[in-house]
Structure formats: structure tokens, C-alpha cells
Design a protein around this motif. Structure first.
Motif, PDB file in Angstrom:
ATOM      1  N   LEU A 443     -64.111  18.367  41.134  1.00 43.13           N
ATOM      2  CA  LEU A 443     -64.306  17.820  39.793  1.00 43.13           C
ATOM      3  C   LEU A 443     -65.027  16.486  39.902  1.00 43.13           C
ATOM      4  N   SER A 444     -66.105  16.323  39.136  1.00 41.08           N
ATOM      5  CA  SER A 444     -66.847  15.067  39.145  1.00 41.08           C
ATOM      6  C   SER A 444     -67.343  14.759  37.742  1.00 41.08           C
ATOM      7  N   GLY A 445     -67.672  13.508  37.510  1.00 40.87           N
ATOM      8  CA  GLY A 445     -68.171  13.092  36.205  1.00 40.87           C
ATOM      9  C   GLY A 445     -67.415  11.885  35.701  1.00 40.87           C
ATOM     10  N   THR A 446     -67.616  11.588  34.445  1.00 42.02           N
ATOM     11  CA  THR A 446     -66.978  10.407  33.855  1.00 42.02           C
ATOM     12  C   THR A 446     -65.686  10.766  33.131  1.00 42.02           C
ATOM     13  N   CYS A 447     -65.131  11.898  33.451  1.00 43.27           N
ATOM     14  CA  CYS A 447     -63.893  12.337  32.788  1.00 43.27           C
ATOM     15  C   CYS A 447     -62.681  11.891  33.603  1.00 43.27           C
ATOM     16  N   ASN A 448     -61.488  12.260  33.150  1.00 45.15           N
ATOM     17  CA  ASN A 448     -60.264  11.968  33.895  1.00 45.15           C
ATOM     18  C   ASN A 448     -59.571  13.283  34.250  1.00 45.15           C
ATOM     19  N   ILE A 449     -58.477  13.172  34.945  1.00 50.63           N
ATOM     20  CA  ILE A 449     -57.787  14.378  35.432  1.00 50.63           C
ATOM     21  C   ILE A 449     -56.458  14.597  34.717  1.00 50.63           C
ATOM     22  N   ARG A 450     -56.279  14.004  33.541  1.00 50.83           N
ATOM     23  CA  ARG A 450     -55.003  14.139  32.850  1.00 50.83           C
ATOM     24  C   ARG A 450     -54.690  15.601  32.538  1.00 50.83           C
ATOM     25  N   GLY A 451     -55.674  16.349  32.034  1.00 52.64           N
ATOM     26  CA  GLY A 451     -55.448  17.751  31.704  1.00 52.64           C
ATOM     27  C   GLY A 451     -55.122  18.579  32.920  1.00 52.64           C
ATOM     28  N   LEU A 452     -55.840  18.327  34.046  1.00 53.53           N
ATOM     29  CA  LEU A 452     -55.583  19.072  35.277  1.00 53.53           C
ATOM     30  C   LEU A 452     -54.177  18.774  35.802  1.00 53.53           C
ATOM     31  N   ILE A 453     -53.764  17.514  35.776  1.00 53.92           N
ATOM     32  CA  ILE A 453     -52.428  17.157  36.248  1.00 53.92           C
ATOM     33  C   ILE A 453     -51.354  17.820  35.392  1.00 53.92           C
ATOM     34  N   ALA A 454     -51.587  17.846  34.080  1.00 55.01           N
ATOM     35  CA  ALA A 454     -50.598  18.457  33.186  1.00 55.01           C
ATOM     36  C   ALA A 454     -50.393  19.929  33.515  1.00 55.01           C
TER      37      ALA A 454
END
Length: 578
Positions: A443-454
Motif C-alpha cells: 500500500l502506498s500513497g497519501t492515504c492512511n491504514i485505518r481501514g486496513l487495521i480495522a
């Protein structure tokens, strides 16, 4: 004592003698310098004679020179002449006598005319003797100064690439129609984009006087084209982009033209306007040797219509650049893959590029992607690439998994996602359901990983209830970590390990809000952690007291969705994080 005035009185009496003596001395010095230079030239020549490269056989030197000329042609993308307009073959002849002799005895070395100035063309024609010519003029300005000389050699040209101003097209077509092109194998012609009102006549059977028996590759850009022309029959490569509206074919005309190309291997078409359907369509056109097909700036309806009428091998590489897609996405895949249960490539990886305006999806046969291109990549291990414009109804990242379900012979083990959009937990939840064999996520880009962690945190007590049950590798690049998410990721690894589905590899590249202490926690539970040591905080103001700006610490009154909308200046339909 001699005074200044008496000294000056002597100068007039000495002038003739002194001047003659100086001139004679200078003459002797000049002769010495000339002799010295001649000796130095001889010494340099002897030194070159005894150098290793001078002992190479002429055949090897010729091969090296030919490679240099071809490499120079490939690197000249601008279409402008070399400095001083000197061809590279001419430069080679000025190194030493031996090189000059070898170069002059190789006609093919002089047959490559890459934006050569008009001043050198006659020399190039003479020294190339009867060798077939490669002519490349990517700049309209350089072509207009010498196209008379170029077209006088038309019967000798085997590769012809031209770029013209719109107001000169008809004159160039006249010259191209003045003689047969008996040696021509590749023809590339483009018209520079400039506003014009002049009517450009279509390329038809009159070009090359209808005689180009060896022509196998044609690329036309911004041109008008007669689909009933037979001059381009028997092609192996056809590339038509941004053709004029007057050249737009009906579907039957397009299929009829393709039917005259049974040996076609590469097909690229720009079909931005709707193809008019005929009352009765002919049988499917068999293209048994087709290796790749690319549709550029194409509507979904045109793509479906064309694929429905073509029969080609199952392993054809497909690249689509589509306008905003609609509800008939399944029709497209049904038209492309008429025998989904038959033999063909096994797709093992999937790559997605998600931005506000454009989505791109690629499927590969290997578990890694080497190409950076998201449309029409050159890599043979990427058999399917789809890029499309987004509308408010299609700006939903989970659509890429819908596409994946429509692709036959898939065993996706690697997922690569580059996104500037917030990827919510529903995106990752759909991915977990659709990709049960997924082993690695990048995963790369200017996003975060909150959804993936959830999603990774969810699950029951059984291993079968764990999200992404085959996942063992995770790579995060340019990700903004929220406060506490490194610790949450550590807990996830421990939980998965207890169910026998541990994450063994973790790579962290240019991630923000991630410090050494938090990485050390991850190293305690992950076998292989590759961290680049990048430490960059997410603080406001001057970095000393502005507060954390991670997505968790931001003011709760301003949701992540509001933040993304403000960032993207989007409307209420924007897909973003909660």
C-alpha cells in the motif's frame, strides 16, 4: 645619461630592423609549431594504432558503430537535429583514419537519417549507396526544410516516420503519392496539433501510388484515414489515434478493414466517438496471430461492440483507456473473454491506482510488477490493463474487486494499491472476501491504514474467520500512521500468530509519524522488518507546539471525510475515509 627624448629619437631609426627581425623570428616559430603539431599528430596516430580497439577486426568495429547510430536514434525523442547538425556517423569518421576508413566502407552506417540537416543529406545518400534508408523526422520544422530531398529517395526507404504541420499535410501526401514505396516496411505519420481550418484529405490508395508490397506497420496520429483503402492490407501493426471525425468508421467498415489484415499482431485504436452500429453485422473477424490490442480514449460501448466481433487467442494482451464506465461492465468482460473456462494466463497479482479523477487496474502473471505504466505497458507479464475516468457513481474503490471477479483464471496472491483517496474498511473487507489466496499487500500513497487495521482486527475465534487468511507480507510506503496504530499493528500480528496466520515480513518506506521505538515494538513480533529509518512527525505550526495532525488526533468535530473533501475540492459524492 640618456634622456627619454633621446631614447625616443632612436626608435624611428631602429623600427625597420626590429620589425623585420620579429617577423622572421615569428615565422621560424610558426614553422616549429607546425612541425611539432605534425609530429604530435603522427604520435597520436601511432598511439591509436597500437591501442586495443584498433586491433579489432573491421566487422566488429562496424557492429559497434552500427549500435552507436541505432542508440542515438532511439535516444532522440525531441526530433531536433544534433548540435551543429552533424550526424553521429559523421562524428565517428573524425576520430582517426582507421575508424574513418571502416565507417566509409559501411553503407548501412549512413542509411539512418534521424532529423539530419538538409546540408548533410546528399553526403548521406551518396555514402549509403544502395542501402535501405531509415528516415525519422519527429519535428515539423526540421522536415519542412528537406522533405523534397527525402521524398526523392522514397523507393529506397524502409522505415519512414514523419510529423507535419496541418497546412503542409496535403503537399506531403502529394509527394508520398508521386512514387511507389517498394522497400517501405514501416510508415508513421502524425500531424502536429495546431488550430487550422484547412481541409486535410484522407490517406487513401493513392499514397505510394498504391504500391507498398512490404508495408507491415502503420501508425497514424491526428490524420484522416480511408477505411476502404487496400494499401494497408496485410499489416502486422496498426496504430490509429485521434483520427479526424471525418475518418470515423461504422463498425462494419472497421471490421472489414481488419479482415484484410489476417496477420495482424499489434492493434491500437483511439475510438473516443461512438461507432455507429450497422443493421446487420458480419461474422466475427478472426485475428489468429493477434498478440496485443489497446483501445485509447475509448467509450465502454465501443469497446464492447468491437470485442464482441473479434475472435483472437486467449493470451492476447489487452489495454483499455476508457471514458467513465457504466452499468455494462460485465458485458465488457464477457466480450473480451468468450471462453473463460479455457486455457490461458493464470493471473497471480493485481495492481490498482486510485485517484479522484482516474482509476487504473492491472493484472499480472507474476507476483511482482516491474512496469511503471498503468496503461499499455510493454511487459508481457501484464496481460490486462484497464484505466478509466471516474464519475460520482464510479468513484468507489471497491469496484476494482468487482473487476477482479470478472477476470477468468485468477489466483491473486499479491495486491499493489496506490491511492490518494481514503480507503475505508469496506474496501478492505471486500478485498478479503474476494481474494482468499492473497499473500502480500503493498500500500502506498497519501492515504492512511485505518481501514486496513480495522479489518485486520476483526474476526472470530477460528482461523477461518480471520481477514486475509493467507496474508504473510505487508509493505507500507508513504503512509501516515495515526497515533497508536503501530501498537495496534503489533497486536494484530500477535493475534494472527496465535491463529497460525502470522505476518512474517513487514516493509516500511517513508512512513510518517513512525519513530524507532514503535518500530522496535514491531520487530519484537515480526520475523523480518525492513525499515528505512525515515522519521517524520505530523505536527502543526512550526513543529514545536501545533499538535499532532494525524487522522486520529485531528479535531473530532472535523471528520476525515470533511478533511478529504476540503483537500480534493470535491462534491458530496466523493469516496473518502470516515
Amino acid at each position: 645619461m640618456m634622456t627619454l627624448s633621446s631614447s625616443l629619437d632612436i626608435i624611428p631609426r631602429m623600427r625597420p630592423t626590429v620589425i623585420e627581425h620579429c617577423r622572421a623570428t615569428c615565422s621560424h616559430v610558426d614553422k616549429d609549431i607546425a612541425g611539432f603539431n605534425e609530429d604530435m599528430g603522427g604520435l597520436r596516430s601511432r598511439r591509436i594504432t597500437f591501442s586495443c580497439i584498433s586491433w579489432l577486426p573491421p566487422e566488429i568495429l562496424t557492429t559497434v558503430f552500427t549500435y552507436i547510430v541505432e542508440e542515438d536514434t532511439l535516444k532522440s525523442h525531441t526530433g531536433t537535429p544534433r548540435p551543429c547538425a552533424a550526424p553521429i556517423s559523421m562524428i565517428i569518421t573524425h576520430v582517426c583514419r582507421h575508424w574513418r576508413q571502416v565507417a566509409l566502407e559501411c553503407p548501412t552506417l549512413w542509411a539512418s537519417l534521424n532529423c539530419v540537416s538538409a546540408n548533410w543529406l546528399d553526403i548521406m545518400f551518396e555514402r549509403s549507396k544502395k542501402a535501405a534508408l531509415v528516415v525519422i523526422y519527429r519535428s515539423p520544422g526540421s522536415l519542412r526544410k528537406c522533405f523534397q530531398q527525402i521524398f526523392s529517395q522514397l523507393p529506397r526507404i524502409k522505415f519512414l516516420q514523419l510529423c507535419s504541420y496541418p497546412w503542409e499535410v496535403n503537399r506531403i501526401l502529394d509527394r508520398l503519392s508521386s512514387q511507389p514505396a517498394l522497400s517501405l516496411q514501416t510508415f508513421k505519420f502524425s500531424v502536429a496539433r495546431k488550430s487550422h481550418t484547412r481541409v486535410i484529405r484522407p490517406i487513401s490508395d493513392t499514397i505510394f501510388q498504391g504500391q507498398a508490397p512490404l508495408l507491415r506497420n502503420v501508425e497514424l496520429t491526428e490524420c484522416t484515414f480511408s477505411w476502404t483503402s487496400c494499401i494497408f492490407s496485410g499489416l502486422r501493426t496498426l496504430d490509429l489515434r485521434r483520427i479526424g471525425s471525418a475518418s470515423y468508421p461504422t463498425l462494419s467498415q472497421l471490421l472489414s478493414a481488419l479482415r484484410r489484415m489476417p496477420e495482424l499482431e499489434q492493434l491500437t485504436l483511439g475510438l473516443s466517438s461512438r461507432i455507429s452500429d450497422d443493421a446487420e453485422l458480419p461474422d466475427q473477424v478472426p485475428l489468429t496471430r493477434l498478440k496485443s490490442i489497446a483501445l485509447d480514449a475509448c467509450t465502454l460501448r465501443n469497446a464492447v461492440s468491437l470485442f464482441s466481433c473479434l475472435a483472437f487467442p486467449v493470451n492476447v494482451k489487452i489495454s483499455l483507456n476508457l471514458a467513465p464506465i457504466g452499468s455494462c461492465l460485465s458485458d465488457l468482460f464477457s466480450a473480451m473473454y468468450k471462453d473463460p473456462g479455457g486455457p490461458g494466463h493464470i493471473l497471480r497479482s493485481m495492481r490498482a491506482s486510485l485517484s479522484y479523477h482516474t482509476f487504473g487496474v492491472q493484472f499480472g502473471t507474476s507476483t511482482a510488477f516491474k512496469s511503471e505504466y498503468f496503461w499499455d505497458p510493454r511487459d508481457d507479464d501484464i496481460p490486462l490493463s484497464i484505466q478509466f475516468k471516474c464519475s460520482s457513481s464510479t468513484r468507489k474503490p471497491p469496484i476494482i474487486f468487482d473487476m477482479c471477479q470478472m477476470v477468468p483464471r485468477r489466483q491473486i496472491q499479491s495486491l499493489f494499491v496506490t491511492s490518494s483517496l481514503g480507503l475505508r474498511d469496506d474496501f478492505w473487507r471486500v478485498g478479503s472476501a474476494d481474494l482468499p489466496e492473497l499473500e502480500s499487500i503493498r500500500l502506498s500513497g497519501t492515504c492512511n491504514i485505518r481501514g486496513l487495521i480495522a479489518v485486520l482486527q476483526s474476526g472470530g475465534t477460528q482461523s477461518s474467520d480471520i481477514a486475509y487468511p493467507s496474508l504473510h507480507g505487508l509493505e507500507l510506503e508513504n503512509i501516515d500512521f495515526g497515533c497508536g496504530e503501530a501498537e495496534e499493528l503489533q497486536d494484530i500480528v500477535i493475534m494472527r500468530a496465535s491463529h497460525g496466520v502470522g505476518i512474517h515480513e513487514l516493509r516500511l518506506v517513508k512512513c510518517r509519524n513512525l519513530v524507532d521505538d514503535r518500530v522496535q515494538l514491531l520487530k519484537e513480533v515480526v520475523t523480518n522488518v525492513d525499515w528505512d529509518g525515515h522519521e517524520e512527525g505530523l505536527v502543526g505550526g512550526d513543529g514545536s507546539g501545533g499538535g499532532c495532525l494525524c487522522h486520529i488526533c485531528r479535531d473530532e468535530s472535523s471528520s476525515g471525510e470533511d478533511y478529504m473533501r476540503a483537500l480534493l475540492h470535491s462534491d458530496s459524492d466523493t469516496y473518502s475515509e470516515d
